[in-house]
Design an enzyme around this catalytic site. Sequence first.
Site, PDB file in Angstrom:
ATOM      1  N   LYS A   1      -6.561 -13.173  -8.646  1.00  0.00           N
ATOM      2  CA  LYS A   1      -7.179 -12.650  -8.389  1.00  0.00           C
ATOM      3  C   LYS A   1      -8.460 -11.811  -8.399  1.00  0.00           C
ATOM      4  O   LYS A   1      -8.072 -10.912  -8.848  1.00  0.00           O
ATOM      5  CB  LYS A   1      -7.449 -12.654  -6.531  1.00  0.00           C
ATOM      6  CG  LYS A   1      -8.383 -12.297  -5.501  1.00  0.00           C
ATOM      7  CD  LYS A   1      -7.456 -11.917  -4.039  1.00  0.00           C
ATOM      8  CE  LYS A   1      -8.593 -11.334  -3.236  1.00  0.00           C
ATOM      9  NZ  LYS A   1      -7.970 -10.668  -2.168  1.00  0.00           N
TER      10      LYS A   1
ATOM     11  N   LYS B   1     -11.795  -5.367  -6.773  1.00  0.00           N
ATOM     12  CA  LYS B   1     -12.721  -4.734  -7.132  1.00  0.00           C
ATOM     13  C   LYS B   1     -11.072  -3.827  -7.251  1.00  0.00           C
ATOM     14  O   LYS B   1     -11.861  -2.488  -8.391  1.00  0.00           O
ATOM     15  CB  LYS B   1     -13.558  -4.140  -5.899  1.00  0.00           C
ATOM     16  CG  LYS B   1     -12.406  -3.421  -4.178  1.00  0.00           C
ATOM     17  CD  LYS B   1     -13.189  -3.444  -3.505  1.00  0.00           C
ATOM     18  CE  LYS B   1     -12.540  -3.096  -2.105  1.00  0.00           C
ATOM     19  NZ  LYS B   1     -13.485  -3.798  -0.817  1.00  0.00           N
TER      20      LYS B   1
ATOM     21  N   LYS C   1       0.835  -0.904   0.283  1.00  0.00           N
ATOM     22  CA  LYS C   1      -0.260   0.505  -0.231  1.00  0.00           C
ATOM     23  C   LYS C   1       0.837   1.049   0.236  1.00  0.00           C
ATOM     24  O   LYS C   1       0.061   1.882  -0.592  1.00  0.00           O
ATOM     25  CB  LYS C   1      -0.760  -0.199   1.448  1.00  0.00           C
ATOM     26  CG  LYS C   1      -2.294  -1.331   0.943  1.00  0.00           C
ATOM     27  CD  LYS C   1      -2.897  -0.727   2.089  1.00  0.00           C
ATOM     28  CE  LYS C   1      -4.341  -1.473   1.609  1.00  0.00           C
ATOM     29  NZ  LYS C   1      -5.341  -1.588   2.397  1.00  0.00           N
TER      30      LYS C   1
END
Length: 334
Positions: A196, A199, A114
């Site tokens: 995977k 979103k 992140k």
Amino acid sequence: MEEKKRIFSGVQPSGTITLGNYIGAIKNWVDLQNDYECIFAMMDMHTITVRQTPAELRKRTLELMALYIACGIDPEKSTLFIQSHNSAHAELAWVLNCYTYMGELQRMTQFKDKSSRHADNINAGLFTYPVLMASDILLYQTELVPVGKDQMQHIEICRDVAQRFNALYGDVFKIPEGLLVKSGAKIASLQEPTKKMSKSDPNPKGYISMMDDFNVMAKKIKSAVTDSEGVIEYRPDDEAKAGINNLLSIMAVMTDSTPEAVAREFSGQGYGTFKSAVAEAVVEGIKPIRAEYDRIIADKAYLQDIYKRGAESAARIANRTLKKVYKKVGFIVD
Ligand code: TRP
């Protein structure tokens, strides 16, 4: 009577919920409700580690809750609440910050990930995110935490901190275990089937949002990436087959079957026919959930009643743990 084991889990109201989230997480939770005492929360405090638009965050938090209920989380069986409504989370997180090492947090893959994605906002909250998550779990003397594989490192650090605290002060925290969701329930991107379904995929064709228009859902499935072999077979270890394997898994979950059985049913058929069948199964499966969702999201008073009652019962449990912790570290509690 044997006491039920306690489960705690949560999701961040940070974006749209995908078919992958539904199949990989929410659907499993629905099944867990009968056998365990379940507590599920909307992790809004974690969400602000990445900059949010306030009105959007408020809206998403309610939407997420309505969707949980629409998917079958029963607020009469399970506790459903909003993390920021129970101040014990922030309070325990402060204490546990003082029992967690910088080095431990620096090693976390999610932090590294992140901070590279949000290089302009590497804030302290992002760094201590795992401590808040450990507090979420430990406050409830949780035994099992159903999470995806990507969250296992967070469960590990939670266990380490809890064990460290217990070693100093006695048995304050139950040591939780991660409960990995069944591997068959891992849904991949429709466009890059070795990854995977996410979103945060910049290509919206890669994922199906539970909020997508039904025609859009069908279109996305029909344009899913497959292979040029043209054979419907379930070969989970063959990367070249990743697209078909994924569609077989989706079909299996939506029809309560297995990928092997679905493959047998469609063997010899063309990809086009198969994709249409998968699209129909997904749309038909999501339709009733959406109808429920529309009804619930329109009923603000109902939602408010649930999150208020949820926060009350969450606080009751959490404050027992928090008080014990405060006593142990030397705070004056009564
Ligand atoms: N980190 C989790 C995620 O991104 C969300 C989360 C926060 C969570 N606190 C938790 C999950 C406690 C389980 C238990 O998916």
